[in-house]
Design an enzyme around this catalytic site. Structure first.
Site, PDB file in Angstrom:
ATOM      1  N   GLU A  37      53.194  37.468  40.423  1.00  0.00           N
ATOM      2  CA  GLU A  37      52.752  37.655  39.040  1.00  0.00           C
ATOM      3  C   GLU A  37      53.221  38.982  38.451  1.00  0.00           C
ATOM      4  O   GLU A  37      53.379  39.978  39.136  1.00  0.00           O
ATOM      5  CB  GLU A  37      51.223  37.577  38.972  1.00  0.00           C
ATOM      6  CG  GLU A  37      50.685  36.202  39.377  1.00  0.00           C
ATOM      7  CD  GLU A  37      49.260  35.999  38.932  1.00  0.00           C
ATOM      8  OE1 GLU A  37      49.056  35.228  37.977  1.00  0.00           O
ATOM      9  OE2 GLU A  37      48.353  36.593  39.538  1.00  0.00           O
TER      10      GLU A  37
ATOM     11  N   TRP B 138      41.475  42.362  30.807  1.00  0.00           N
ATOM     12  CA  TRP B 138      42.143  42.264  32.107  1.00  0.00           C
ATOM     13  C   TRP B 138      43.622  42.615  31.958  1.00  0.00           C
ATOM     14  O   TRP B 138      43.922  43.772  31.643  1.00  0.00           O
ATOM     15  CB  TRP B 138      41.840  40.940  32.788  1.00  0.00           C
ATOM     16  CG  TRP B 138      42.240  39.646  32.178  1.00  0.00           C
ATOM     17  CD1 TRP B 138      43.283  38.849  32.552  1.00  0.00           C
ATOM     18  CD2 TRP B 138      41.582  38.932  31.109  1.00  0.00           C
ATOM     19  NE1 TRP B 138      43.328  37.704  31.799  1.00  0.00           N
ATOM     20  CE2 TRP B 138      42.300  37.727  30.912  1.00  0.00           C
ATOM     21  CE3 TRP B 138      40.470  39.192  30.306  1.00  0.00           C
ATOM     22  CZ2 TRP B 138      41.943  36.787  29.938  1.00  0.00           C
ATOM     23  CZ3 TRP B 138      40.114  38.261  29.335  1.00  0.00           C
ATOM     24  CH2 TRP B 138      40.841  37.092  29.160  1.00  0.00           C
ATOM     25  N   ASP B 139      44.566  41.714  32.183  1.00  0.00           N
ATOM     26  CA  ASP B 139      45.988  42.070  32.211  1.00  0.00           C
ATOM     27  C   ASP B 139      46.349  42.950  31.021  1.00  0.00           C
ATOM     28  O   ASP B 139      46.130  42.572  29.857  1.00  0.00           O
ATOM     29  CB  ASP B 139      46.852  40.817  32.168  1.00  0.00           C
ATOM     30  CG  ASP B 139      46.697  39.949  33.408  1.00  0.00           C
ATOM     31  OD1 ASP B 139      45.939  40.334  34.315  1.00  0.00           O
ATOM     32  OD2 ASP B 139      47.335  38.881  33.464  1.00  0.00           O
TER      33      ASP B 139
ATOM     34  N   ALA C  62      49.843  37.002  29.649  1.00  0.00           N
ATOM     35  CA  ALA C  62      50.443  38.338  29.694  1.00  0.00           C
ATOM     36  C   ALA C  62      51.928  38.369  29.331  1.00  0.00           C
ATOM     37  O   ALA C  62      52.631  37.365  29.375  1.00  0.00           O
ATOM     38  CB  ALA C  62      50.240  38.938  31.080  1.00  0.00           C
TER      39      ALA C  62
ATOM     40  N   ARG D  64      55.864  32.352  33.297  1.00  0.00           N
ATOM     41  CA  ARG D  64      55.093  33.233  32.420  1.00  0.00           C
ATOM     42  C   ARG D  64      55.409  34.713  32.695  1.00  0.00           C
ATOM     43  O   ARG D  64      56.259  35.049  33.480  1.00  0.00           O
ATOM     44  CB  ARG D  64      53.599  32.979  32.611  1.00  0.00           C
ATOM     45  CG  ARG D  64      53.082  33.159  34.032  1.00  0.00           C
ATOM     46  CD  ARG D  64      51.586  32.886  34.080  1.00  0.00           C
ATOM     47  NE  ARG D  64      51.009  33.069  35.401  1.00  0.00           N
ATOM     48  CZ  ARG D  64      50.507  32.086  36.144  1.00  0.00           C
ATOM     49  NH1 ARG D  64      50.519  30.843  35.706  1.00  0.00           N
ATOM     50  NH2 ARG D  64      49.966  32.345  37.328  1.00  0.00           N
ATOM     51  N   ASP D  65      54.678  35.580  31.999  1.00  0.00           N
ATOM     52  CA  ASP D  65      54.687  37.035  32.208  1.00  0.00           C
ATOM     53  C   ASP D  65      56.043  37.682  31.899  1.00  0.00           C
ATOM     54  O   ASP D  65      56.613  38.385  32.731  1.00  0.00           O
ATOM     55  CB  ASP D  65      54.266  37.385  33.636  1.00  0.00           C
ATOM     56  CG  ASP D  65      52.890  36.902  33.998  1.00  0.00           C
ATOM     57  OD1 ASP D  65      52.157  36.470  33.096  1.00  0.00           O
ATOM     58  OD2 ASP D  65      52.533  36.946  35.184  1.00  0.00           O
TER      59      ASP D  65
END
Length: 436
Positions: A272, A52-53, A121, A199-200
């Site tokens: 996100e 996915w990511d 991610a 995050r990210d």
């Protein structure tokens, strides 16, 4: 951008710019924003994995790196027998590489061990032969049960060796870079939202100033009864923001928290995978978000959303008036997610992953009501077709798509779009299709 457009910017809650309910209330599917329907690839390049990511290895200037003729990307992965809804609980970062941008090889897990109970991610920097991998350490590795604590981490020590094929090897050292301060960015114990985010991480070097920044997804602490929510307590948990930290030295491991770049208090809870593309003197800020994370009274879609400003820390205004840049078609509303934009051959390309297809439910919660075999069948779990996006000022439009896993090489020209072919036919008298 013209002055009238700049006047349409709105102040944020604790950020310089904000995404307002008035702007988001106009979100709708249009011909310029709806992606074509995706179908499963004829051959799954990685049948043993859910993928996915995904993010590309990039140079300091933001362009995708080519290392001795190889494209390189990193993805969140889980074994393909994992129930799709549980994949985030066992996520592992793996490496993939390609010599043609179409056929990819699994380079295996990047780390033997890492911080957190699992990794989410981030981004990757290629800097004079060194690989820096920024990621989210999710969960407390010392806890006995699964937790959702999130820290931003940088891993160093990676080097790429292409003497005999391709290998990225350490030894890696993991550095905890950032955690929320509770004032500009919400701590987990402060959260009233459906999910918590810090995050990210995404590395960005400003081409105008040379300053080095790290973007990330966060939430803004909103005091109870705040006017930012119009006194509506139901909006308080919808407090997504794009956080940012500055490196005073340019060192990719040296960061200081700064005020948010943009927030969406009262509008959306999750912004996100924030990232920026610098183009024609403008800063294009992109985020991914979900249908279910929009605030009460607002209707949005799983989609790529974007904003534009004349300076990195400027007055961002939503692209296409509402912020919506790309979404899935109404008959396949969850076919793709986690869009990542990068420039190529005069266009912007949008990499994403193939999510749930053959499914037109109103929410993703309905997936859990299906038999496990159907949940697995309807989950793509691989890279989706790469989308082509035209951008001019504050407007964007879909131009078409490439193939699953197709990330063109640096010197590769894109094929003409259908619109370009029709235009050529209409003006070419010798083709037999001219309109004159």
């Amino acid at each position: 951008m013209d002055e009238q457009l700049l006047d349409e910017g709105a102040p944020g809650f604790r950020a310089r710019a904000g995404w307002t309910r008035e702007q988001a209330s106009g979100i709708e599917r249009t011909a310029e924003t709806v992606a074509p329907v995706f179908y499963p690839p004829e051959t799954d390049q990685m049948p043993h994995l859910h993928i996915w990511d995904t993010w590309l290895l990039r140079e300091r200037d933001g362009t995708p790196a080519t290392v001795d003729g190889y494209r390189v990307c990193f993805s969140l992965t889980a074994p393909s027998e994992t129930l799709p809804g549980a994949r985030h609980d066992v996520a592992t970062i793996r490496l993939f590489y390609s010599a043609d941008g179409r056929n990819w090889t699994d380079g295996g897990p990047v780390f033997e061990s890492a911080l957190g109970q699992r990794q989410w991610a981030g981004s990757a920097l290629y800097d004079d032969g060194d690989v820096y991998l920024f990621y989210t350490a999710a969960g407390d590795e010392a806890a006995g049960e699964l937790t959702y604590t999130q820290r931003i981490v940088g891993a160093t020590g990676g080097r790429i060796d292409t003497d005999d094929g391709f290998e990225l090897a350490g030894p890696w050292t993991h550095h905890e870079l950032l955690s929320p301060d509770g004032e500009r960015y919400e701590r987990e114990d402060q959260s009233r939202a459906m999910t918590y985010t810090f995050r990210d991480p995404w590395f960005f070097e400003d081409p105008e100033t040379g300053e080095t920044w790290l973007l990330f997804e966060a939430n803004s602490p909103v005091p109870e009864g705040s006017a930012a929510c119009g006194g509506d307590a139901t909006q308080q948990g919808f407090n997504g923001s794009v956080g940012i930290a500055r490196s005073p030295t340019g060192d990719p491991l040296d960061w200081e928290l700064a005020d948010p770049l943009l927030d969406a208090v009262g509008v959306n809870q999750e912004l996100e995978r924030p990232h920026i593309v610098y183009r024609d003197g403008l800063y294009y800020l992109f985020v991914s978000s979900h249908l279910h994370t929009f605030g009460p009274g607002l209707t949005g879609f799983d989609g790529l959303y974007g904003f534009v400003a004349e300076e990195l820390r400027g007055d961002y205004v939503p692209l296409n008036d509402t912020g919506l840049v790309v979404t899935n078609p109404a008959n396949a509303p969850f076919q793709a997610y986690s869009w990542m934009v990068f420039p190529h051959d005069g266009e912007l390309l949008v990499q994403n992953f193939f999510n749930y297809f053959d499914f037109a439910g109103e929410t993703l919660d309905e997936i859990a009501e299906l038999p496990e075999s159907e949940q697995l069948r309807r989950f793509g779990g691989t890279l989706a077709p790469t989308l082509r996006l035209g951008v001019e000022g504050s407007r964007t439009r879909m131009l078409g798509k490439l193939g699953h896993w197709e990330i063109p090489m640096a010197d590769e020209s894109l094929p003409p779009t259908e619109r370009e072919l029709l235009s050529r036919a209409a003006t070419d008298d010798s083709s037999g299709y001219g309109l004159n």
